[in-house]
Design an enzyme around this catalytic site. Structure first.
Site, short mmCIF file in Angstrom:
data_model
loop_
_atom_site.label_atom_id
_atom_site.label_comp_id
_atom_site.label_asym_id
_atom_site.label_seq_id
_atom_site.Cartn_x
_atom_site.Cartn_y
_atom_site.Cartn_z
CG ASN A 186 -0.21 -0.05 2.51
OD1 ASN A 186 0.52 0.86 2.85
ND2 ASN A 186 -0.38 -1.15 3.25
CG PHE A 212 -1.29 5.87 14.49
CD1 PHE A 212 -0.45 5.68 15.58
CD2 PHE A 212 -1.32 7.11 13.87
CE1 PHE A 212 0.34 6.71 16.06
CE2 PHE A 212 -0.53 8.15 14.34
CZ PHE A 212 0.30 7.95 15.44
CG ASP A 218 -6.45 -5.17 6.98
OD1 ASP A 218 -5.90 -5.16 8.11
OD2 ASP A 218 -7.06 -4.19 6.51
CE LYS A 241 7.12 -12.30 -14.50
NZ LYS A 241 7.69 -11.62 -15.66
N PRO A 264 -1.92 -11.72 10.56
CG PRO A 264 0.22 -12.00 11.45
CD PRO A 264 -0.59 -12.22 10.20
CG ASP A 265 -4.73 -6.61 14.71
OD1 ASP A 265 -3.79 -5.95 15.19
OD2 ASP A 265 -5.85 -6.11 14.45
CB ILE A 266 1.31 -6.47 14.51
CG1 ILE A 266 1.66 -7.27 13.25
CG2 ILE A 266 2.54 -6.25 15.38
CD1 ILE A 266 2.57 -6.55 12.28
CE LYS A 280 -6.76 -2.76 15.49
NZ LYS A 280 -5.96 -3.49 14.50
#
Ligand code: CTP
Length: 404
Positions: A213, A332, A282, A292, A310-312, A350
């Site tokens: 991103n 954040f 995500d 390739k 995983p959600d760190i 969270k």
């Protein structure tokens, strides 16, 4: 920026080719809002003239202890009493040796000796040939100077004017500036360890391609810098970004979310603060090809399947250290709309004490930011400011909330 507004710095130059960098440094100090009084040794005048330094600092340069411009004829007393710090850049091997012995046979060394050491810190930016730097005499002198209370800012490494390559170059002007700004900052996080994640993650589908991103990493890097300025031991776990590492910060480069999680879990074991600014992908491709992925000529595109990463932040927030309050976690939330509602809900989801909300499109890649602080007490909107100012404000808010 005006990171040195209201500060008065004595910039001392001694004999070395790095004097050419002192001109740029002087300019940088003035640009950051400092007033600068240049003091030069006789040897430094072989490399750069007082005219140059006067033009850049906007003040007459002092070169002699017998300078009659001072009404009491005591420039060694008057100049140091007014200053917030004395920075010797470049500091030659010879001048180091002089300082160690408390010699005072010309203005600069005399002034260093006569300064009130508890009020006027002395910072040293050594500059010399690599053999002179490595010599036991120089290393001994450095240790002694540091034991005597001076701060040695270190040296750079690389090509030297003499044609040799190695350690001993003077740090670059922008590095010295960053160090000086950090040095003069209040140490609200002294003795604390802070871990920051920053930037995007890159989720590979084959050796050539992947999903990522547009996160620039600027906010996380600014927080790492601000935490270091506040005296913390800082580890920055960075996804793929092209930003210079803040001075004095340990950086761990990672690519994927899983690598970021592994590095973060390891580093937060002994940390006091964890700030998650990374824009973690995500999802990642469900399969990874070692080669390739080629077109097969049929015109059919491959179908991509994804699995959740995983959600760190949530993982770290669930550890015993975090739940007991020993590790303070900050998240954040970049939202596109309904910031207060989403940020409040995200903080609870969270399981963290503090969350910073911002409107994503207004901050991505920008140099400034507007933060909304959400904690158990409620919501506080902070004014729009540069990312480094926002980072300093956030660090101050975090420091206030830490257990004593
Ligand atoms: N975060 C994380 N690991 C993830 C996703 C998010 O550590 N896999 C952290 C981010 O660094 C940030 C916070 O969680 O501090 C919120 O990230 P955000 O992308 O805004 O929220 P998500 O949890 O992904 O929720 P959503 O995308 O639904 O808004």
């Amino acid at each position: 920026m005006n990171d040195l507004a209201g500060k008065h710095i004595v910039l001392g130059l001694t004999g070395g080719i790095a004097c050419y960098k002192a001109a740029e440094l002087c300019r940088g100090l003035v640009k950051e809002g400092a007033t600068v009084q240049v003091v030069m040794t006789e040897a430094s005048e072989q490399f750069i003239t007082p005219v140059t330094m006067q033009a850049l600092s906007g003040r007459p340069v002092y070169t002699s202890q017998w300078d009659a411009r001072e009404p009491n004829n005591m420039p060694h007393i008057n100049l140091s009493r007014q200053s917030d710090a004395i920075l010797i850049a470049p500091c030659s091997a010879d001048f180091l040796a002089k300082l160690v012995h408390g010699r005072a046979d010309e203005l600069l060394s005399l002034m260093c000796l006569a300064r009130p050491a508890d009020k006027v810190p002395l910072l040293i930016a050594p500059a010399m040939n690599r053999e002179m730097w490595a010599h036991p005499a120089t290393q001994r002198n450095m240790k002694q100077l540091s034991d005597d209370g001076a701060t040695i800012l270190g040296v750079g490494s690389g090509f030297q004017a003499c044609g040799e390559t190695g350690d001993g170059r003077m740090l670059e002007p922008h590095e010295l500036l960053e160090d000086l700004v950090a040095f003069l900052h209040p140490k609200s996080l002294a003795g604390r360890k802070v871990v920051v994640t920053a930037g995007p993650t890159f989720e590979a589908m084959d050796p050539i391609r992947g999903i990522t991103n547009h996160s620039s990493g600027k906010m996380g890097f600014a927080i790492a810098r601000a935490a270091r300025e506040a005296g913390a031991d800082v580890v920055l776990v960075a996804g793929p970004v092209h930003l210079p590492t803040p001075r004095g910060v340990r950086r761990i480069d990672v690519k994927s979310a899983r690598e970021m999680l592994a590095a973060t879990e390891k580093e937060t074991v002994r940390a006091d603060v964890f700030v998650a600014t990374a824009a973690v992908a995500d999802w990642r491709p469900a399969t990874h090809s070692d080669q390739k992925i080629k077109k097969d000529g049929s015109g059919a595109a491959p179908t991509l399947a994804f699995v959740e990463n995983p959600d760190i932040l949530a993982t770290v927030a669930r550890t015993e250290r975090a739940k007991s309050g020993a590790l303070f976690c900050v998240g954040f939330a970049a939202e596109s709309h309904d910031l207060v509602k989403h940020a409040t809900a995200k903080r609870e989801r969270k399981g963290i004490p503090l969350l910073v909300g911002n409107i994503g499109p207004l901050t991505f890649g920008q140099d400034d930011n507007q933060m909304l602080l959400v904690d158990a007490q409620g919501v506080q909107e902070l004014p729009r400011a540069s990312k480094i100012e926002c980072a300093r404000r956030l660090v101050a808010e975090i420091a206030q909330r830490l257990p004593r």
